[in-house]
Design an enzyme around this catalytic site. Sequence first.
Site, mmCIF file in Angstrom:
data_model
loop_
_atom_site.group_PDB
_atom_site.id
_atom_site.type_symbol
_atom_site.label_atom_id
_atom_site.label_comp_id
_atom_site.label_asym_id
_atom_site.label_seq_id
_atom_site.Cartn_x
_atom_site.Cartn_y
_atom_site.Cartn_z
ATOM 1 N N ARG A 27 0.813 -1.216 0.000
ATOM 2 C CA ARG A 27 0.000 0.000 0.000
ATOM 3 C C ARG A 27 0.851 1.273 0.000
ATOM 4 O O ARG A 27 0.634 2.163 -0.823
ATOM 5 C CB ARG A 27 -0.932 0.014 1.224
ATOM 6 C CG ARG A 27 -1.883 -1.168 1.286
ATOM 7 C CD ARG A 27 -2.943 -0.971 2.358
ATOM 8 N NE ARG A 27 -3.627 -2.234 2.675
ATOM 9 C CZ ARG A 27 -4.853 -2.322 3.142
ATOM 10 N NH1 ARG A 27 -5.564 -1.224 3.350
ATOM 11 N NH2 ARG A 27 -5.391 -3.496 3.415
ATOM 12 N N GLU A 52 -11.100 -7.611 -6.516
ATOM 13 C CA GLU A 52 -10.525 -8.693 -7.329
ATOM 14 C C GLU A 52 -11.332 -8.997 -8.587
ATOM 15 O O GLU A 52 -10.751 -9.216 -9.667
ATOM 16 C CB GLU A 52 -10.376 -9.961 -6.479
ATOM 17 C CG GLU A 52 -9.264 -9.904 -5.450
ATOM 18 C CD GLU A 52 -9.647 -9.108 -4.221
ATOM 19 O OE1 GLU A 52 -8.737 -8.674 -3.480
ATOM 20 O OE2 GLU A 52 -10.871 -8.916 -3.993
#
Length: 673
Positions: free
Chosen positions: A308, A573
């Site tokens: 991240r 996803e």
Amino acid sequence: MYSGTVAVAGPPLRDFISVTVGPEEAVGVGGYNNSKAWRRRSCWRKWKQLSRLQRSVILFLFAFLAVCGVISYTSMGEAWKSITNKSSDDQRTEQEIPGLKLANPAVLPAPQKADAIHGDYPELSRQKPPKPPHVRRGPSNLQIKAPRRDTRLKTRHDTMRAVEELVEADKVEKTEKSIISWRGAVIEPDQSTEPPSSKIMEPEKPSSVEAEDQKEPVPINERQLAVIEAFRHAWKGYKDFAWGHDELKPLSKSYSEWFGLGLTLIDALDTMWILGLKDEFEEARKWVATDLVFDKNVDVNLFESTIRILGGLLSTYHLSGDSLFLEKAKDIGNRLMPAFKTPSKIPYSDVNLGRGTAHPPRWTSDSTVAEVTSIQLEFRELSRLTGDEKFQKAVDEVMKHVHTLSGKNDGLVPMFINTNSGQFTHLGVYTLGARADSYYEYLLKQWIQGGKKENELLEDYMRAIEGVKKHLLQRSEPKKLTFVGELTHGHFSAKMDHLVCFLPGTLALGAHNGLAADHMKLAETLIETCYQMYAQVETGLSPEIVHFNLHAQKGHKDVEIKPADRHNLLRPETVESLFYMYRFTGDKKYQDWGWEILQNFNRYTRVPTGGYTSINNVQNPSNPEPRDKMESFFLGETLKYMFLLFSDDIDLINVDKYVFNTEAHPLPIWVPA
């Protein structure tokens, strides 16, 4: 003539010296006469009076000056010879081709320093058509190469002037290459950098681009504008109630902290850049410059902070060319390195950024396989940019070690690995869901990132996909959906995490890069399954986990949801795989499926005062039970992939020039595919 004697006149005694000068001395016989021979004898006496050290120093200086003189003479001679030859060559050229004059080399304006006005983003050439307000982006068909570290975002006026000068120069000399700067980044098509070698390298430097290689930008469409509106709504909530904190709690109009490092803001930086939200980007940049500090006594998860924070900073550096983000990436990269100080070189899960210490979780000495094998793209790229090989060396050792381990099942790996012994633990459990998923993703993506040269990575990836086919694939009833289950000590479970929906996109990416064609066929069947995980649910949103029916039962769908699994975390996803499928097939149904998902996010997770929230119950449209939390990956991944999915410009973040990390941060591919 003078004569004298030595006299004593009582105490105190005084000494007198008499000197007699005769006619011999007057004529120079045996006395000082300023002759060369006398001067030579006098100099020699003085030389002998010097100490050995003094004589050595003088001799060394004379030798050094002599050497410098010889080198200078040689260099000047070569330069003079070169000038003479060039002059004669020019004369011959003019004689052979009358009227032809050699063009002077182009001189480019010097880049501005880091303190330039960051709020103004340079436009593209005037030959480009205007773009809608607030959605401006660069010529995405070109690879954006990061400039030197002192190059920052240039002002609009100076950049336009530089572009105009280059356009004029191109009219005069078509064969010359021209450099075009977009938002401070030097853009170069179809060229990329080499992977880091074993030696320390220089940071990459700007290079040129052929102006004629640019393509007309594709206009922003209505669905992309809807994504921009959704992002702004989410950003409003974060800015109003959670600015500078990790995650927004939109219902309570507050925030939650994980690491205390502004995770949502950093995760969203490159999304704002891609969406063209320059005002929001500039505001976030100021926070990074003034308030993002890593020197604090806080434990962070190695994997999450790498994908991240480090990934987000590196990606934003490449897109913007702003060295602020590279400096921050170097800072946190160095602070994460203590995690690798383990007996086995398998990193610990947690690092204290301020103290420089690392440790495993309190309840075990194991790390998850996905976490230790899904930090490689970021650390390898950090080595390439900084020239410091320690980052890549650390993560490469992990991959090489895992490559040699026993305990795999036809390429499938267990979920845990011990940091002391370096061996797999909890053997016999194999899944492509949580704790193992991104291991398989990063095998392929490292191979692509490194220019398809690291055969061990490809070997492990291909073997693992064969293992999936052999052990984990089944078909559901009644629609016979192909899904990926789990294997526990030889027992098959029809359980599939939403996380597994990364796999269709990864398979398609591999097929696009020359791997087996049946990988694309499998991707097409699996993305249909992932879509049905949304379509067969009452809210049109997928739960975190589903179980598939292996036997037809009247009144039952393919998908069954257990009460503990029916939450939705705004995960990316499925949208990620839809993006890849549309890029490689052009089939509009993938865009339509993504549009349905976005509308359902707006219908069931949008909070009126700003932000989106995860929900507890995807099966209850009247009360989805909001959880009061907006994960950072909703802005960093989900909306980014939505925007790219709806784009008709296949070169917007070209997947032949960039590889996305597992948090959707694009990093450049090192060599052409």
